[in-house]
Design a protein around this motif. Sequence first.
Motif, PDB file in Angstrom:
ATOM      1  N   ASP A 150     -30.054  30.500 -55.587  1.00 43.11           N
ATOM      2  CA  ASP A 150     -29.121  29.738 -56.419  1.00 43.11           C
ATOM      3  C   ASP A 150     -28.083  29.005 -55.571  1.00 43.11           C
ATOM      4  O   ASP A 150     -27.734  27.848 -55.855  1.00 43.11           O
ATOM      5  CB  ASP A 150     -28.423  30.668 -57.410  1.00 43.11           C
ATOM      6  N   ALA A 151     -27.594  29.671 -54.539  1.00 44.24           N
ATOM      7  CA  ALA A 151     -26.598  29.029 -53.669  1.00 44.24           C
ATOM      8  C   ALA A 151     -27.212  27.815 -52.965  1.00 44.24           C
ATOM      9  O   ALA A 151     -26.565  26.761 -52.847  1.00 44.24           O
ATOM     10  CB  ALA A 151     -26.076  30.035 -52.644  1.00 44.24           C
ATOM     11  N   TRP A 152     -28.447  27.961 -52.508  1.00 43.34           N
ATOM     12  CA  TRP A 152     -29.125  26.848 -51.846  1.00 43.34           C
ATOM     13  C   TRP A 152     -29.332  25.694 -52.839  1.00 43.34           C
ATOM     14  O   TRP A 152     -29.075  24.527 -52.510  1.00 43.34           O
ATOM     15  CB  TRP A 152     -30.471  27.319 -51.288  1.00 43.34           C
ATOM     16  N   SER A 153     -29.767  26.020 -54.055  1.00 48.17           N
ATOM     17  CA  SER A 153     -30.095  24.990 -55.034  1.00 48.17           C
ATOM     18  C   SER A 153     -28.871  24.227 -55.516  1.00 48.17           C
ATOM     19  O   SER A 153     -28.897  22.989 -55.622  1.00 48.17           O
ATOM     20  CB  SER A 153     -30.797  25.622 -56.246  1.00 48.17           C
ATOM     21  N   PHE A 154     -27.795  24.962 -55.834  1.00 44.94           N
ATOM     22  CA  PHE A 154     -26.675  24.341 -56.533  1.00 44.94           C
ATOM     23  C   PHE A 154     -25.493  23.977 -55.638  1.00 44.94           C
ATOM     24  O   PHE A 154     -24.609  23.235 -56.067  1.00 44.94           O
ATOM     25  CB  PHE A 154     -26.206  25.250 -57.663  1.00 44.94           C
ATOM     26  N   LYS A 155     -25.493  24.477 -54.423  1.00 42.67           N
ATOM     27  CA  LYS A 155     -24.414  24.113 -53.492  1.00 42.67           C
ATOM     28  C   LYS A 155     -24.938  23.295 -52.322  1.00 42.67           C
ATOM     29  O   LYS A 155     -24.440  22.205 -52.038  1.00 42.67           O
ATOM     30  CB  LYS A 155     -23.703  25.378 -52.995  1.00 42.67           C
ATOM     31  N   ALA A 156     -25.978  23.804 -51.646  1.00 36.30           N
ATOM     32  CA  ALA A 156     -26.465  23.125 -50.450  1.00 36.30           C
ATOM     33  C   ALA A 156     -27.191  21.818 -50.783  1.00 36.30           C
ATOM     34  O   ALA A 156     -26.930  20.780 -50.162  1.00 36.30           O
ATOM     35  CB  ALA A 156     -27.387  24.051 -49.662  1.00 36.30           C
ATOM     36  N   LEU A 157     -28.098  21.846 -51.763  1.00 39.22           N
ATOM     37  CA  LEU A 157     -28.907  20.658 -52.029  1.00 39.22           C
ATOM     38  C   LEU A 157     -28.081  19.453 -52.465  1.00 39.22           C
ATOM     39  O   LEU A 157     -28.277  18.349 -51.942  1.00 39.22           O
ATOM     40  CB  LEU A 157     -29.993  20.966 -53.066  1.00 39.22           C
ATOM     41  N   PRO A 158     -27.149  19.592 -53.412  1.00 37.11           N
ATOM     42  CA  PRO A 158     -26.329  18.417 -53.749  1.00 37.11           C
ATOM     43  C   PRO A 158     -25.517  17.900 -52.565  1.00 37.11           C
ATOM     44  O   PRO A 158     -25.325  16.681 -52.426  1.00 37.11           O
ATOM     45  CB  PRO A 158     -25.413  18.941 -54.870  1.00 37.11           C
ATOM     46  N   GLU A 159     -25.058  18.813 -51.710  1.00 37.08           N
ATOM     47  CA  GLU A 159     -24.300  18.374 -50.535  1.00 37.08           C
ATOM     48  C   GLU A 159     -25.192  17.616 -49.558  1.00 37.08           C
ATOM     49  O   GLU A 159     -24.788  16.584 -48.997  1.00 37.08           O
ATOM     50  CB  GLU A 159     -23.671  19.587 -49.845  1.00 37.08           C
ATOM     51  N   ILE A 160     -26.419  18.114 -49.360  1.00 39.41           N
ATOM     52  CA  ILE A 160     -27.367  17.391 -48.509  1.00 39.41           C
ATOM     53  C   ILE A 160     -27.670  16.020 -49.111  1.00 39.41           C
ATOM     54  O   ILE A 160     -27.723  15.008 -48.410  1.00 39.41           O
ATOM     55  CB  ILE A 160     -28.663  18.211 -48.331  1.00 39.41           C
ATOM     56  N   GLY A 161     -27.858  15.986 -50.436  1.00 35.03           N
ATOM     57  CA  GLY A 161     -28.107  14.711 -51.099  1.00 35.03           C
ATOM     58  C   GLY A 161     -26.975  13.726 -50.906  1.00 35.03           C
ATOM     59  O   GLY A 161     -27.188  12.530 -50.684  1.00 35.03           O
ATOM     60  N   ALA A 162     -25.747  14.222 -50.982  1.00 33.90           N
ATOM     61  CA  ALA A 162     -24.586  13.353 -50.810  1.00 33.90           C
ATOM     62  C   ALA A 162     -24.502  12.811 -49.387  1.00 33.90           C
ATOM     63  O   ALA A 162     -24.192  11.629 -49.175  1.00 33.90           O
ATOM     64  CB  ALA A 162     -23.316  14.122 -51.157  1.00 33.90           C
ATOM     65  N   ARG A 163     -24.815  13.649 -48.418  1.00 29.79           N
ATOM     66  CA  ARG A 163     -24.671  13.247 -47.015  1.00 29.79           C
ATOM     67  C   ARG A 163     -25.832  12.389 -46.522  1.00 29.79           C
ATOM     68  O   ARG A 163     -25.623  11.408 -45.797  1.00 29.79           O
ATOM     69  CB  ARG A 163     -24.527  14.485 -46.123  1.00 29.79           C
ATOM     70  N   VAL A 164     -27.065  12.760 -46.906  1.00 37.77           N
ATOM     71  CA  VAL A 164     -28.242  12.085 -46.355  1.00 37.77           C
ATOM     72  C   VAL A 164     -28.656  10.892 -47.210  1.00 37.77           C
ATOM     73  O   VAL A 164     -29.009   9.839 -46.694  1.00 37.77           O
ATOM     74  CB  VAL A 164     -29.414  13.084 -46.220  1.00 37.77           C
ATOM     75  N   ALA A 165     -28.633  11.071 -48.536  1.00 39.78           N
ATOM     76  CA  ALA A 165     -29.093  10.016 -49.439  1.00 39.78           C
ATOM     77  C   ALA A 165     -27.954   9.325 -50.174  1.00 39.78           C
ATOM     78  O   ALA A 165     -28.207   8.420 -50.979  1.00 39.78           O
ATOM     79  CB  ALA A 165     -30.080  10.599 -50.452  1.00 39.78           C
ATOM     80  N   GLN A 166     -26.713   9.729 -49.922  1.00 39.04           N
ATOM     81  CA  GLN A 166     -25.552   9.175 -50.633  1.00 39.04           C
ATOM     82  C   GLN A 166     -25.751   9.262 -52.148  1.00 39.04           C
ATOM     83  O   GLN A 166     -25.434   8.342 -52.899  1.00 39.04           O
ATOM     84  CB  GLN A 166     -25.276   7.723 -50.214  1.00 39.04           C
ATOM     85  N   ASP A 167     -26.281  10.396 -52.593  1.00 41.10           N
ATOM     86  CA  ASP A 167     -26.599  10.537 -54.014  1.00 41.10           C
ATOM     87  C   ASP A 167     -26.535  12.015 -54.404  1.00 41.10           C
ATOM     88  O   ASP A 167     -27.543  12.704 -54.420  1.00 41.10           O
ATOM     89  CB  ASP A 167     -27.984   9.968 -54.301  1.00 41.10           C
ATOM     90  N   ARG A 168     -25.351  12.496 -54.708  1.00 41.64           N
ATOM     91  CA  ARG A 168     -25.189  13.893 -55.118  1.00 41.64           C
ATOM     92  C   ARG A 168     -25.771  14.137 -56.507  1.00 41.64           C
ATOM     93  O   ARG A 168     -26.445  15.127 -56.746  1.00 41.64           O
ATOM     94  CB  ARG A 168     -23.713  14.272 -55.102  1.00 41.64           C
TER      95      ARG A 168
END
Length: 249
Positions: free
Chosen positions: A182-200
């Motif tokens: 859950d931590a990976w899905s709801f905290k890490a993934l949106p942050e990665i999306g924001a940083r790499v794809a500019q799309d949280r």
Amino acid sequence: MSDSPQDTADFGYRTVPRAEKASMVREVFESVAPRYDVMNDLMSLGIHRIWKRIFVNAIGCSARETLLDLAGGTGDISFLALERGAGRVILTDVNPAMLQVAEKRALDRGLAAGLSFMCVDAEHIPLPDRSVEKVSIAFGLRNCTDKDAVLREARRVLRPGGRFHCLEFSRLEISALVPLYDAWSFKALPEIGARVAQDRDSYEYLAESIRMFPDQETLAGMMREAGMERVEVRNLSGGIVAIHTGWRL
């Protein structure tokens, strides 16, 4: 007066008008298409490549058969199927932006022979009844508005003796790992999306859509309701994903 359940659909954890979900999902994948493959590697730590190889091996591609790849995205399943001997593959997706990426990747890999592209809504497949031997959908069914319609359509286009294959996120069956997942899905993934794809926002939706998808037994029941027989489920990575198969007999 509030909308009835028949008039609404889930969009992640939100409830939206059913008629609007398809366009909302399309916008998500138009946004993520340019960085989709990089993000898949980051989101799954590269494990999605193993899941997809296991999935295509389970399909058992043959030079005498046609595989219809629904929601084929940027082409991973179609390409693997061709490399493993599929005679013909029809790569479909509802999103033209994803198909454009897939076509470029196919040309770069020299995989044009035996491969065709179609912009297709999996709920309304523009193929005749009993026209293909195999149907696959990988990480796409959860984004469809009417999942039952997709399953019925998949069975309709299968020849007798043909088989449907679904690879999709499912329910983790190792309870001790749920908090980490859950931590990976709801905290890490949106942050990665924001940083790499500019799309949280898109990656928040993708994480939520996984949790809203039917679990293993529910999906197996839906396949049987659609007329598929000898339905089987195979968990991978403790149930993070599962392969569902069903026959048209």
